[in-house]
Structure formats: structure tokens, C-alpha cells
Design a protein around this motif. Sequence first.
Motif, mmCIF file in Angstrom:
data_model
loop_
_atom_site.group_PDB
_atom_site.id
_atom_site.type_symbol
_atom_site.label_atom_id
_atom_site.label_comp_id
_atom_site.label_asym_id
_atom_site.label_seq_id
_atom_site.Cartn_x
_atom_site.Cartn_y
_atom_site.Cartn_z
ATOM 1 N N GLU A 106 -4.197 -2.483 0.310
ATOM 2 C CA GLU A 106 -3.336 -3.570 0.774
ATOM 3 C C GLU A 106 -2.886 -3.270 2.192
ATOM 4 O OE1 GLU A 106 0.452 -6.289 -0.753
ATOM 5 O OE2 GLU A 106 -0.277 -4.603 -1.949
ATOM 6 N N LYS A 109 -0.501 -7.626 4.717
ATOM 7 C CA LYS A 109 -0.046 -8.575 3.698
ATOM 8 C C LYS A 109 -1.200 -9.175 2.905
ATOM 9 C CE LYS A 109 4.111 -9.815 6.325
ATOM 10 N NZ LYS A 109 4.922 -10.907 6.916
ATOM 11 N N GLU A 110 -2.325 -8.482 2.842
ATOM 12 C CA GLU A 110 -3.455 -8.953 2.039
ATOM 13 C C GLU A 110 -3.975 -7.814 1.176
ATOM 14 O OE1 GLU A 110 -7.923 -10.779 2.724
ATOM 15 O OE2 GLU A 110 -6.259 -11.501 3.961
ATOM 16 N N ARG A 111 -4.176 -8.107 -0.106
ATOM 17 C CA ARG A 111 -4.678 -7.112 -1.046
ATOM 18 C C ARG A 111 -6.175 -7.314 -1.249
ATOM 19 N NH1 ARG A 111 -1.405 -6.343 -6.498
ATOM 20 N NH2 ARG A 111 -0.004 -5.426 -4.927
#
Length: 436
Positions: A106, A109-111
Amino acid sequence: MKRTGLTVSAIFVCAIMALVWWSYSGADEKDVGIWQRMVAGYHKYMPVSDSKPLHIRQLVTPDMSTRRIILWETKAQQANSVVKYKLKGHSDDTMQTVYAVSEMFEDGKERRYIYRVDLRDLQPNEEYVYQVGREGHTDDEWHSLSTKQNANFSALIFPDSQSNDYTKWSNLVKTAYGQNPNVQFFVNLGDLVDNGESAKQWNEWFHAVEPMISEVPFAGVIGSHEFYTTDLKFRAPLAYSHFFPFVQANSTLRREPFYSFDYGEVHFVVVDTEFEAMPEGVREQMKASELAWLREDLQNTKAPWKVVLMHRDVFQYGRAKNPNSASGFSEIGRIFMPIFEIYNVDLVLAGHYHMYRRHGHIVNYERSKTGPYYIVSGVAGDIFYNERWQTHPLDEYAPPSDDKPNYLLLSKEGNALIVKAFWFDGTQFDEVRLTK
């Protein structure tokens, strides 16, 4: 009852994610099938869009004739992740399956869920095809994988691709690959993105190099911008190291900041020039470790040609708006150039300056008729440094302007190593031929 069912599902999913993270930290490829099978039912909870393989890519390895690293991503955890491969033209009965090692990453802010398969026992001089996905439901598309080691070959070399808008980078890749569809691998010489923490920029970079990166092995060079946080502070290059886990020969580590690989009669060495971004307390130790590795690597290779790929250039250019600055040699040049000379490096390709300059042969910090040949490769994105730099007295060639993206084509033909430079529209503007 519905509320209870949702709670149980949530607990199940969390347990799976914890198991996945534990498995990646300690397991290797031969063990991964155990936990993959334990979560085989997870896929039914996943939307189709979240299970689709994304950013499928091949990475170069020390022995390109028998080994390749395959990676891809999904938006949600995927059970029983595999690579299926076979010799091109052979029946599905000959298909082989290798389970992937998985990790959750992660950033920005993106997994992402990243899958890695290290294919170590490929047959030399063959053409393969492969698919990725989960067992029984791999992606329908076949991708090419070649272990051929041709005496004559070519590779695409891209300068810094960092951009404000990655449209120019995407168009450059399409032009370069469209005109050279049979290249054996491609290189990006650092500063792939403008901000290493930006998930959006990484996604745009990947979209630009698709489908080339699934068909052609990638050799990455780490640059300074891979170390940047969103507020332009230094941190570890987390995204780069997760996306591109390059390996060294005989190393037990999964990710290496510097490495080498062979193709045909050429030994390629990728060095890490980003000492400034390293923590001050370990900087000198890390530098010494890399230089010791570099000396040993160059000394041990038996390849007749040696090519170095690096981000920062060996030249220092004075700034045009600062008359007190002077052109000369950079600290990186002082560190690496003596080693390149001792071990008879033939060609050094660098980035960083966002301009194309052909330095020529340099030995002992002076113009020479022999010795390593230096080129700073240009710019592949939309961030231009027009008129920023003073001229350098040792440059042999500079184009009329530095306001257009460009790429290089490196070719081995007979007893010659050839570098051709092209603008974004495919127009050639420079060429160098080295022979031995």
C-alpha cells in the motif's frame, strides 16, 4: 442473520490477508502452494474487476537463457495465483504451472496485491508463451517469453520518463516499440516517475509500457525521483523496489538496487548512483558495498563487451544562470570512472540531465581515442530543462535543442556495438558505432 454473515466474511477476509503477509515474509515459491490452497474459496467474494491481472511484466535476470521473473497485480487478494507456461506451438498437455509468492503493498493511498514467479529452469534458445492469474482461471491472453541468446540483437533504451502528464511518454513508447517490435529487452535509465510515492504516476507509467513489458523483459535503473515522498522528501524507494525486484547472481536477497545480466556477448551492469538519498549513517558503508560488488562483477565476466547503465551522469554541467558554476566531472564520475577504466568498460549510458549529449571516449578525465564511451541519453517524458545547462568542453555532440522526447536503440551487429538516437516521431538524429 445477514449482519452475522457479513461479520464472518469480514473476519475471513482479514484472516486471509494476515496469512498472505505472513507467507510472503517467510515462504519461498515451493512452499507457497500450501497457503494458496487454504484460501481457494476467497475468489467468490471478489468482483471480477478486482481479480483481473494488471501490469503483467517480465524482468531481466542474471541468466536470460534459463531464467525470468514474472510479476502482476490485482486490486483484491487472489487465491491460487499461478503462471502457466509452455513451449510455443506445443499442446496444453505440456503446460507447466508455478505458484506465485504474493504480497500486499500500500502506497500513495492505493493498495495492490503483487504476485511474483521466478522461472528458474527454462530451456535455452526456446520460445515460450505464458499466462497469469489464478489456477483454473488464468488470463485468456498469451504472452511471449524468449530464452534465445542471439549474437546480434537490439534493445530499446529510454531516458528519464518522469512527467507532469504521461501522454508524451506513452506516445514515445508506442513509436519506439512499433518501429522495433523484435527488441530483446528494454531499459529505463532512472526517474521513471516524477514522484516515487504517487500511485497515479506509477499506474500511468505501467499503462504506457503495456503490452511491451509483458512481452519484452525490462531492466530498470533507479533514479533520484524514485526516493521522493509526496512532499519531496527522501524516503526508501518503496514502490520501485516492490514493483521491480531485480536479483543478482548467487544472491539470497529478493530485491537488489544494483545488478547485472548477460545477453549474447554483452555484459550489462546496472549501478545505483543515488548515494545522496541514502541515510547518512550508512551511506559510506552502502557505497563501499556496491563498489566492491561492481569490481568483482566486472572482473569475473567473460563477455567481450561491457555496458554500464546508470542514472546520474559522470559529467557536471554548470548552470546557465549561474556564471560562477563550472562544467567538469560530477562526484559520481569521480567515484565510478576509474573503475570503468580499470575493467575496460566499453559503453556507459546515463540519464538525469534531460538532454542528449555524446561525451565520447574519456580516460583519466581527458579526451581519449579509446576507453569507455559516455552518452547522456536525453529525456523521454515532458519535463524539459531547456537552456538550463552550460556547454561542456568535452562534449562531442549536442542536438540543436533539448525540447523533444527521444529514445535510443542499442544494437549488437557482428563486431560492432551501435547506438542510434531517435526523436519522438522516429526520426534518427545521431549514431555511434564502437568496434573491436
